[in-house]
Design a protein around this motif. Structure first.
Motif, PDB file in Angstrom:
ATOM      1  N   UNK A   1       2.733  -1.880   8.121  1.00  0.00           N
ATOM      2  CA  UNK A   1       4.004  -1.254   7.742  1.00  0.00           C
ATOM      3  C   UNK A   1       4.038  -1.244   6.221  1.00  0.00           C
ATOM      4  N   UNK A   2       4.393  -0.135   5.636  1.00  0.00           N
ATOM      5  CA  UNK A   2       4.305  -0.014   4.185  1.00  0.00           C
ATOM      6  C   UNK A   2       5.704  -0.009   3.562  1.00  0.00           C
ATOM      7  N   UNK A   3       5.824  -0.655   2.392  1.00  0.00           N
ATOM      8  CA  UNK A   3       7.125  -1.044   1.842  1.00  0.00           C
ATOM      9  C   UNK A   3       7.060  -1.043   0.323  1.00  0.00           C
ATOM     10  N   UNK A   4       7.742  -0.208  -0.418  1.00  0.00           N
ATOM     11  CA  UNK A   4       8.566   0.910  -0.011  1.00  0.00           C
ATOM     12  C   UNK A   4       8.432   2.003  -1.067  1.00  0.00           C
ATOM     13  N   UNK A   5       8.914   3.203  -0.766  1.00  0.00           N
ATOM     14  CA  UNK A   5       8.864   4.292  -1.736  1.00  0.00           C
ATOM     15  C   UNK A   5       9.990   4.228  -2.766  1.00  0.00           C
ATOM     16  N   UNK A   6      11.227   4.041  -2.313  1.00  0.00           N
ATOM     17  CA  UNK A   6      12.382   4.179  -3.207  1.00  0.00           C
ATOM     18  C   UNK A   6      13.311   2.976  -3.036  1.00  0.00           C
ATOM     19  N   UNK A   7      13.598   2.313  -4.146  1.00  0.00           N
ATOM     20  CA  UNK A   7      14.494   1.159  -4.166  1.00  0.00           C
ATOM     21  C   UNK A   7      15.163   1.127  -5.539  1.00  0.00           C
ATOM     22  N   UNK A   8      16.290   0.444  -5.619  1.00  0.00           N
ATOM     23  CA  UNK A   8      16.966   0.316  -6.907  1.00  0.00           C
ATOM     24  C   UNK A   8      16.370  -0.795  -7.758  1.00  0.00           C
ATOM     25  N   UNK A   9      15.534  -1.611  -7.161  1.00  0.00           N
ATOM     26  CA  UNK A   9      15.021  -2.810  -7.822  1.00  0.00           C
ATOM     27  C   UNK A   9      13.519  -2.697  -8.069  1.00  0.00           C
ATOM     28  N   UNK A  10      12.997  -3.596  -8.898  1.00  0.00           N
ATOM     29  CA  UNK A  10      11.572  -3.666  -9.216  1.00  0.00           C
ATOM     30  C   UNK A  10      11.021  -2.298  -9.656  1.00  0.00           C
ATOM     31  N   UNK A  11      11.751  -1.692 -10.582  1.00  0.00           N
ATOM     32  CA  UNK A  11      11.333  -0.429 -11.177  1.00  0.00           C
ATOM     33  C   UNK A  11      10.761  -0.693 -12.568  1.00  0.00           C
ATOM     34  N   UNK A  12       9.788   0.093 -13.024  1.00  0.00           N
ATOM     35  CA  UNK A  12       9.190  -0.114 -14.347  1.00  0.00           C
ATOM     36  C   UNK A  12      10.128   0.334 -15.469  1.00  0.00           C
TER      37      UNK A  12
ATOM     38  N   UNK B   1       5.913   9.518  -4.741  1.00  0.00           N
ATOM     39  CA  UNK B   1       5.710   9.470  -3.295  1.00  0.00           C
ATOM     40  C   UNK B   1       4.410  10.177  -2.915  1.00  0.00           C
ATOM     41  N   UNK B   2       4.139  11.286  -3.555  1.00  0.00           N
ATOM     42  CA  UNK B   2       2.911  12.034  -3.273  1.00  0.00           C
ATOM     43  C   UNK B   2       1.670  11.168  -3.471  1.00  0.00           C
ATOM     44  N   UNK B   3       1.567  10.521  -4.623  1.00  0.00           N
ATOM     45  CA  UNK B   3       0.358   9.741  -4.922  1.00  0.00           C
ATOM     46  C   UNK B   3       0.244   8.493  -4.053  1.00  0.00           C
ATOM     47  N   UNK B   4       1.367   7.804  -3.858  1.00  0.00           N
ATOM     48  CA  UNK B   4       1.296   6.580  -3.051  1.00  0.00           C
ATOM     49  C   UNK B   4       1.028   6.912  -1.580  1.00  0.00           C
ATOM     50  N   UNK B   5       1.695   7.929  -1.068  1.00  0.00           N
ATOM     51  CA  UNK B   5       1.487   8.312   0.330  1.00  0.00           C
ATOM     52  C   UNK B   5       0.056   8.774   0.574  1.00  0.00           C
ATOM     53  N   UNK B   6      -0.503   9.505  -0.371  1.00  0.00           N
ATOM     54  CA  UNK B   6      -1.875   9.990  -0.185  1.00  0.00           C
ATOM     55  C   UNK B   6      -2.893   8.853  -0.257  1.00  0.00           C
ATOM     56  N   UNK B   7      -2.642   7.882  -1.147  1.00  0.00           N
ATOM     57  CA  UNK B   7      -3.562   6.755  -1.227  1.00  0.00           C
ATOM     58  C   UNK B   7      -3.571   5.972   0.082  1.00  0.00           C
ATOM     59  N   UNK B   8      -2.403   5.795   0.684  1.00  0.00           N
ATOM     60  CA  UNK B   8      -2.292   5.014   1.920  1.00  0.00           C
ATOM     61  C   UNK B   8      -2.177   5.922   3.149  1.00  0.00           C
ATOM     62  N   UNK B   9      -2.740   7.103   3.052  1.00  0.00           N
ATOM     63  CA  UNK B   9      -2.572   8.136   4.076  1.00  0.00           C
ATOM     64  C   UNK B   9      -2.984   7.649   5.462  1.00  0.00           C
ATOM     65  N   UNK B  10      -4.094   6.932   5.541  1.00  0.00           N
ATOM     66  CA  UNK B  10      -4.612   6.472   6.832  1.00  0.00           C
ATOM     67  C   UNK B  10      -4.265   5.016   7.130  1.00  0.00           C
ATOM     68  N   UNK B  11      -3.358   4.453   6.356  1.00  0.00           N
ATOM     69  CA  UNK B  11      -3.119   3.013   6.451  1.00  0.00           C
ATOM     70  C   UNK B  11      -1.792   2.610   7.073  1.00  0.00           C
TER      71      UNK B  11
END
Length: 358
Positions: free
Chosen positions: A114-125, A146-156
């Motif tokens: 389970x992957x965690x997470x794309x969008x949150x108010x916290x832990x932002x650079x 979202x595009x880059x992270x989703x593609x990296x973990x596309x099969x995960x």
């Protein structure tokens, strides 16, 4: 130690010890063939029993041997390594190291992710929070991330927590004031789900994830209204994650939790307990541990009895790496293995409850 900053303020509730088999003095007349929690959960009808794993403890071989024991945990969640500040520490410069340290070994061991997470108010650079954006600019930043992270973990990833904790804890459960709401407006949530569907592998479940929604209350109703609106307008959403950060003496009952699962399943989405732990006000003692076991068992039973609860993830399993003590001073021992890697009564509460469904 880096910890996930999730502030769960739960109303008081009285916990009554259940009368399930685990509540008898532990110890059977004859040895039982060992089965880990994931094996038992699957026999009981769930898709998985899993754990979060944080990078700070990856150098501990005993911890790793349990975390990646597929019999115990058929699914893992990176508790911090996939959050924005680590994935995109510099704009458009992506670093997947910390996420991969969790997902790669899990994949080798045959564990779901389970992957965690794309969008949150916290832990932002700082590059993201430290400047003024126009709405079109920030929408592009959101999609690009979202595009880059989703593609990296596309099969995960079997599922993604697409948006995390978008609602406040106020009386009307208003949307949380943060960079996303302030600049993009409330449509940032649906945009995140649209981008997630666009870039994740078909079949990946897209979740809204939050705390203090485990009872039917203003906050869970606000989430339900969001889900209902999304379904009506064909915005992709597949599940609601009930974080389930509980406190001994204040946790929701079995009936309250079952009603909440139904609130969401009636809208056509699945549910999961995504971050289950049960903190104790210290000092700990045998009575509190028994009550803690009752909360874990109640939560497990509610998921099993719900129509569309697919699985349970504990928010780490080992007390020394729990996020609780640093966030709630005076509380701790929230997990199911103690500091000596000994299984606690809570472990056996879950195990015996799952056995009763086999």
């Amino acid at each position: 130690m880096k910890t996930t900053l999730l502030l769960a303020a739960l109303p008081a509730a009285t916990i009554a010890l259940p009368t399930w088999p685990w509540n008898k003095p532990h110890g059977h007349n004859k040895p039982l063939k060992y089965s880990g929690l994931d094996v038992l959960a699957k026999r009981a009808g769930l898709k998985y029993f899993g754990t979060a794993i944080d990078n700070v403890v990856l150098d501990n071989p005993t911890y790793i041997s349990i975390a990646h024991n597929r019999s115990e945990f058929g699914q893992v969640t990176p508790s911090n390594g996939q959050k924005w500040m680590y994935i995109e520490p510099v704009q458009n410069k992506f670093n997947f190291t910390l996420g991969d340290q969790i997902t790669v070994p899990a994949k080798k061991k045959g564990q779901l992710r389970r992957c965690h997470n794309f969008v949150w108010h916290n832990q932002l650079p700082d590059w993201l929070t430290g400047r003024n954006w126009t709405k079109p600019e920030l929408v592009k930043v959101l999609e690009n991330h979202i595009k880059h992270e989703a593609k990296h973990y596309y099969n995960d990833c079997i599922a993604w927590d697409v948006v995390n904790e978008a609602f406040e804890d106020d009386a009307v459960a208003s949307l949380r004031k943060d960079i996303w709401l302030d600049v993009i407006g409330k449509e940032y949530i649906e945009l995140a789900f649209k981008f997630a569907r666009k870039y994740t592998k078909p079949g990946t479940k897209l979740y809204y994830n939050d705390y203090a929604i485990e009872r039917v209350n203003n906050k869970s109703r606000a989430v339900a209204a969001l889900v209902k609106d999304f379904k009506k307008r064909h915005i992709p959403i597949d599940g609601v994650g009930l974080q389930a950060h509980y406190t001994v003496g204040r946790a929701p009952s079995y009936d309250e939790q079952l009603a909440t699962h139904k609130l969401f399943s009636d809208l056509g989405v699945e549910t999961a307990l995504t971050e289950l732990d049960v903190r104790i006000q210290l000092p700990d003692n045998a009575t509190l541990q028994a009550q803690q076991g009752a909360v874990y068992a109640n939560s497990t039973k509610a998921c099993l009895d719900a129509d569309d609860c697919v699985g349970i993830t504990v928010w780490d399993f080992w007390d020394p790496v729990s996020w609780v003590p640093s966030t709630f001073p005076g509380f701790g021992n929230a997990d199911i293995w103690d500091a000596n890697f000994t299984k606690k009564p809570a472990y056996y509460a879950i195990s015996d409850l799952l056995r009763s469904y086999d």
